[in-house]
Scaffold this motif. Structure first.
Motif, PDB file in Angstrom:
ATOM      1  N   LEU A 228       0.833  -1.307  -0.031  1.00 24.98           N
ATOM      2  CA  LEU A 228       0.014   0.113  -0.035  1.00 24.98           C
ATOM      3  C   LEU A 228       0.883   1.297  -0.079  1.00 24.98           C
ATOM      4  N   VAL A 229       2.025   1.329   0.514  1.00 24.66           N
ATOM      5  CA  VAL A 229       2.708   2.398   1.093  1.00 24.66           C
ATOM      6  C   VAL A 229       3.062   3.399  -0.267  1.00 24.66           C
ATOM      7  N   ALA A 230       3.281   2.944  -1.391  1.00 24.45           N
ATOM      8  CA  ALA A 230       3.450   3.886  -2.676  1.00 24.45           C
ATOM      9  C   ALA A 230       2.006   4.409  -3.224  1.00 24.45           C
ATOM     10  N   ARG A 231       1.066   4.008  -2.769  1.00 21.12           N
ATOM     11  CA  ARG A 231      -0.205   4.462  -3.442  1.00 21.12           C
ATOM     12  C   ARG A 231      -0.320   3.998  -4.598  1.00 21.12           C
TER      13      ARG A 231
ATOM     14  N   ARG B  68     -11.163  -0.789   0.939  1.00 18.11           N
ATOM     15  CA  ARG B  68     -12.263   0.143   0.142  1.00 18.11           C
ATOM     16  C   ARG B  68     -11.698   1.734   0.173  1.00 18.11           C
ATOM     17  N   GLY B  69     -10.721   1.743   1.219  1.00 17.76           N
ATOM     18  CA  GLY B  69     -10.311   3.207   1.246  1.00 17.76           C
ATOM     19  C   GLY B  69      -9.333   3.517   0.095  1.00 17.76           C
ATOM     20  N   GLU B  70      -8.502   2.201  -0.243  1.00 16.95           N
ATOM     21  CA  GLU B  70      -7.697   2.247  -1.506  1.00 16.95           C
ATOM     22  C   GLU B  70      -8.603   2.729  -2.955  1.00 16.95           C
ATOM     23  N   ALA B  71      -9.723   1.920  -2.896  1.00 13.90           N
ATOM     24  CA  ALA B  71     -10.703   2.073  -4.134  1.00 13.90           C
ATOM     25  C   ALA B  71     -11.196   3.548  -4.001  1.00 13.90           C
ATOM     26  N   ALA B  72     -11.316   4.038  -2.792  1.00 14.45           N
ATOM     27  CA  ALA B  72     -12.141   5.341  -2.728  1.00 14.45           C
ATOM     28  C   ALA B  72     -11.016   6.489  -3.227  1.00 14.45           C
ATOM     29  N   ARG B  73      -9.689   6.337  -2.857  1.00 13.58           N
ATOM     30  CA  ARG B  73      -8.787   7.220  -3.466  1.00 13.58           C
ATOM     31  C   ARG B  73      -8.542   7.268  -5.128  1.00 13.58           C
ATOM     32  N   GLY B  74      -9.169   6.308  -5.492  1.00 12.88           N
ATOM     33  CA  GLY B  74      -8.844   6.026  -7.036  1.00 12.88           C
ATOM     34  C   GLY B  74      -8.188   4.813  -7.578  1.00 12.88           C
TER      35      GLY B  74
END
Length: 235
Positions: A141-144, A170-176
């Motif tokens: 996750l760290v490098a988004r 779900r938060g990762e999906a929400a950021r795009g």
């Protein structure tokens, strides 16, 4: 970001299949053992070669320079093993290598997302399997990245952290980000994913909303189970 998969196959395990995944989608990859989930994820990550094409925003994955590919996607294998005696936060920092930086705030944020700050300074060799799994997920996750390909990230986790990891995704999906996650927990897949891809014997047999994919008939045919008022039963 758009992931397009056309005619992808890895004989004899994976038959030809095609689908697209858009930015902001959390897509669950489900199916019985041996269905081809890991093979598909590895192909999407560019770790295997064979018929068909994988494109990210129109660029074929095989034509994308390795450094660019490493910045755009992250792959988390099911194997939770680690080779070196390193602190958890140093393992997470490896996920930033494609960016050429080490951002301690980003490392702390990734650790917090999976509730791993409490053991971030311990040697990963001393962690439990579940703790190590959360550290390795934080590394992904760290490098988004724009595309996350995750093979059973909630295996070996207790109920609280299973829910926490799915909420983080779900938060990762929400950021795009586009998130593709292999899951065996059908209840969590149905509750947290926008869409499911169902594999059976290497074939993509269903693609759609969870309630349209996990029908009683499909559960009986593919998973050999059914649900009644007491819970899951063998069909």
């Amino acid at each position: 970001m758009m992931l397009d998969v056309n005619g992808l196959a890895r004989p004899p395990i994976l038959a030809p299949l095609s689908f697209s995944i858009a930015a902001g989608e959390l897509v669950g990859l489900v199916g019985p053992n041996g269905a081809g989930k890991t093979t598909l994820l590895r192909a999407l990550a560019g770790l295997t070669t064979g018929p068909g094409t994988v494109r990210i925003d129109g660029t074929t994955l095989t034509e994308m320079p390795a450094r660019v590919r490493a910045r755009r996607l992250a792959w988390l294998p099911a194997d939770r093993g680690t080779v070196w005696p390193m602190r958890g936060r140093d393992i997470v920092a490896l996920g930033m290598m494609p960016l050429g930086v080490r951002d301690e705030a980003a490392i702390d944020a990734a650790l917090a997302a999976v509730d791993a700050n409490g053991f971030a300074d311990r040697d990963v060799q001393t962690l439990s399997t579940g703790e190590r799994a959360r550290v390795l997920l934080a590394r992904a996750l760290v490098a988004r990245p724009e595309l996350l390909l995750l093979d059973e990230p909630i295996a070996n986790l207790d109920p609280e952290h299973r829910l926490g990891v799915l909420d983080a995704l779900r938060g990762e999906a929400a950021r795009g980000a586009a998130v593709v996650v292999a899951l065996h927990d059908l209840d969590l897949a149905a509750a947290r994913c926008d869409r499911l891809l169902l594999l059976d014997c290497g074939r993509l047999i269903a693609d759609g909303p969870p309630d349209a994919v996990l029908t009683a008939a499909t559960l009986a045919q593919v998973f050999k189970v059914r649900r009644d008022e007491t819970g899951w039963q063998r069909a």
